[in-house]
Design an enzyme around this catalytic site. Structure first.
Site, mmCIF file in Angstrom:
data_model
loop_
_atom_site.group_PDB
_atom_site.id
_atom_site.type_symbol
_atom_site.label_atom_id
_atom_site.label_comp_id
_atom_site.label_asym_id
_atom_site.label_seq_id
_atom_site.Cartn_x
_atom_site.Cartn_y
_atom_site.Cartn_z
ATOM 1 N N SER A 30 0.822 -1.212 0.000
ATOM 2 C CA SER A 30 0.000 0.000 0.000
ATOM 3 C C SER A 30 0.858 1.265 0.000
ATOM 4 O O SER A 30 0.502 2.269 -0.631
ATOM 5 C CB SER A 30 -0.950 -0.007 1.198
ATOM 6 O OG SER A 30 -0.226 -0.133 2.406
ATOM 7 N N LYS A 94 10.221 -7.847 5.442
ATOM 8 C CA LYS A 94 9.367 -7.535 4.304
ATOM 9 C C LYS A 94 8.690 -8.830 3.847
ATOM 10 O O LYS A 94 9.103 -9.919 4.204
ATOM 11 C CB LYS A 94 10.186 -6.931 3.155
ATOM 12 C CG LYS A 94 10.741 -5.561 3.497
ATOM 13 C CD LYS A 94 11.468 -4.900 2.344
ATOM 14 C CE LYS A 94 10.777 -4.989 1.028
ATOM 15 N NZ LYS A 94 9.367 -4.509 1.026
ATOM 16 N N GLY A 96 5.081 -9.026 3.723
ATOM 17 C CA GLY A 96 3.677 -9.081 4.140
ATOM 18 C C GLY A 96 2.749 -9.209 2.939
ATOM 19 O O GLY A 96 1.696 -9.841 3.009
ATOM 20 N N GLU A 103 11.289 -8.424 -4.564
ATOM 21 C CA GLU A 103 11.726 -7.194 -3.881
ATOM 22 C C GLU A 103 13.223 -7.276 -3.571
ATOM 23 O O GLU A 103 13.969 -6.303 -3.758
ATOM 24 C CB GLU A 103 10.925 -6.989 -2.600
ATOM 25 C CG GLU A 103 9.466 -6.644 -2.858
ATOM 26 C CD GLU A 103 8.594 -6.613 -1.619
ATOM 27 O OE1 GLU A 103 7.510 -6.033 -1.701
ATOM 28 O OE2 GLU A 103 8.981 -7.169 -0.585
HETATM 29 C C1 5RP Z 1 5.281 -6.601 0.279
HETATM 30 C C2 5RP Z 1 6.079 -5.856 1.280
HETATM 31 C C3 5RP Z 1 5.567 -4.520 1.715
HETATM 32 O O1 5RP Z 1 6.549 -3.585 1.513
HETATM 33 C C4 5RP Z 1 5.201 -4.584 3.162
HETATM 34 O O2 5RP Z 1 4.290 -5.662 3.361
HETATM 35 C C5 5RP Z 1 4.581 -3.281 3.645
HETATM 36 O O3 5RP Z 1 3.337 -3.129 3.075
HETATM 37 P P1 5RP Z 1 2.456 -1.826 3.285
HETATM 38 O O4 5RP Z 1 3.156 -0.713 2.601
HETATM 39 O O5 5RP Z 1 1.131 -2.188 2.627
HETATM 40 O O6 5RP Z 1 2.307 -1.598 4.767
HETATM 41 O O7 5RP Z 1 7.114 -6.275 1.739
HETATM 42 O O8 5RP Z 1 5.823 -7.872 0.033
#
Ligand code: 5RP
Length: 225
Positions: A30, A94, A96, A103
């Protein structure tokens, strides 16, 4: 500022780190989505973007930002992405959103990794957020046993497949006092594709959102200009 406003503020602040005419590495999630939206406004002043997920690729495309294959890129000045947790040393958890492997790859190519996060993501010790581990499906049980031996409680992310066709184990209950060592150890478990610890190659710059705005933190020793 609420959490969403902080995410938007850090994402917009990250635009200042994008050199004109450059190829930009783009994260997932997001916060990264706010960055993509901001990048749309300068699409005529960049050479293009490399996406870290199919979702980010679709969003970049929708904004008319040229997408590049990472294999065709030799110089990427900056990669911008969010994090689930980040320390004052700029080590991160990272994944999530499940995009950790791409990444990590895109981040490895970039000269500067800019982490954009709202203030809730800053922690003293990594591990309250379950640590994502991308695993080859047939190795799931073997890797889960190895993660349990480390004191973690791996939970299969239900109904989820990564862009690479793999599964994710989210590991609960770890207190990560030595993120570099744990990253190296988990990477060495047969069947693990990527662990969502970004400590051997941490961020170089953290843009952290707080109630009063965005603060820049530079990693000591990052060798930035
Ligand atoms: C995705 C990630 C995102 O950077 C992480 O989950 C943070 O997400 P958000 O900006 O929605 O809080 O590692 O794989």
């Amino acid at each position: 500022m609420d959490q969403n406003q902080m995410k938007k503020a850090v994402a917009e602040a990250a635009i200042a780190y994008v050199p004109e005419g450059s190829i930009v590495g783009v994260g997932t999630g997001s916060t990264a989505n706010f960055f993509i939206d901001a990048l749309g406004a300068m699409r005529d002043r960049i050479a293009g973007a490399v996406a870290s997920s199919e979702a980010s690729a679709a969003r970049l495309c929708a904004l008319g930002i040229p997408l590049l294959d990472l294999n065709d890129v030799t110089d990427m000045p900056v990669y911008v992405d969010g994090a689930d947790e980040v320390t004052s040393q700029l080590a991160m958890i990272k994944g999530g959103g499940g995009a950790l492997t791409r990444e990590k790859i895109v981040g490895a190519v970039a000269r500067t990794f800019v982490c954009i996060a709202d203030g809730s993501k800053l922690v003293a010790t990594l591990g309250r957020f379950p640590l994502p581990v991308e695993v080859i499906p047939m190795a799931r049980a073997h890797v889960a046993r190895a993660l349990e031996a480390l004191g973690g409680r791996p939970v299969l992310r239900a109904g989820f497949k990564t862009d690479n066709g793999n599964v994710i184990l989210d590991v609960h209950g770890l207190s990560i006092t030595d993120p570099v060592a744990l990253e190296t150890h988990i990477d060495g478990i047969t069947g693990v594709v990527t662990v969502g610890l970004f400590a051997r190659r941490p961020a170089d710059i953290l843009l952290l959102g707080g109630p009063d705005g965005v603060a820049e933190h530079r990693r000591p020793g990052a060798g930035l200009p």
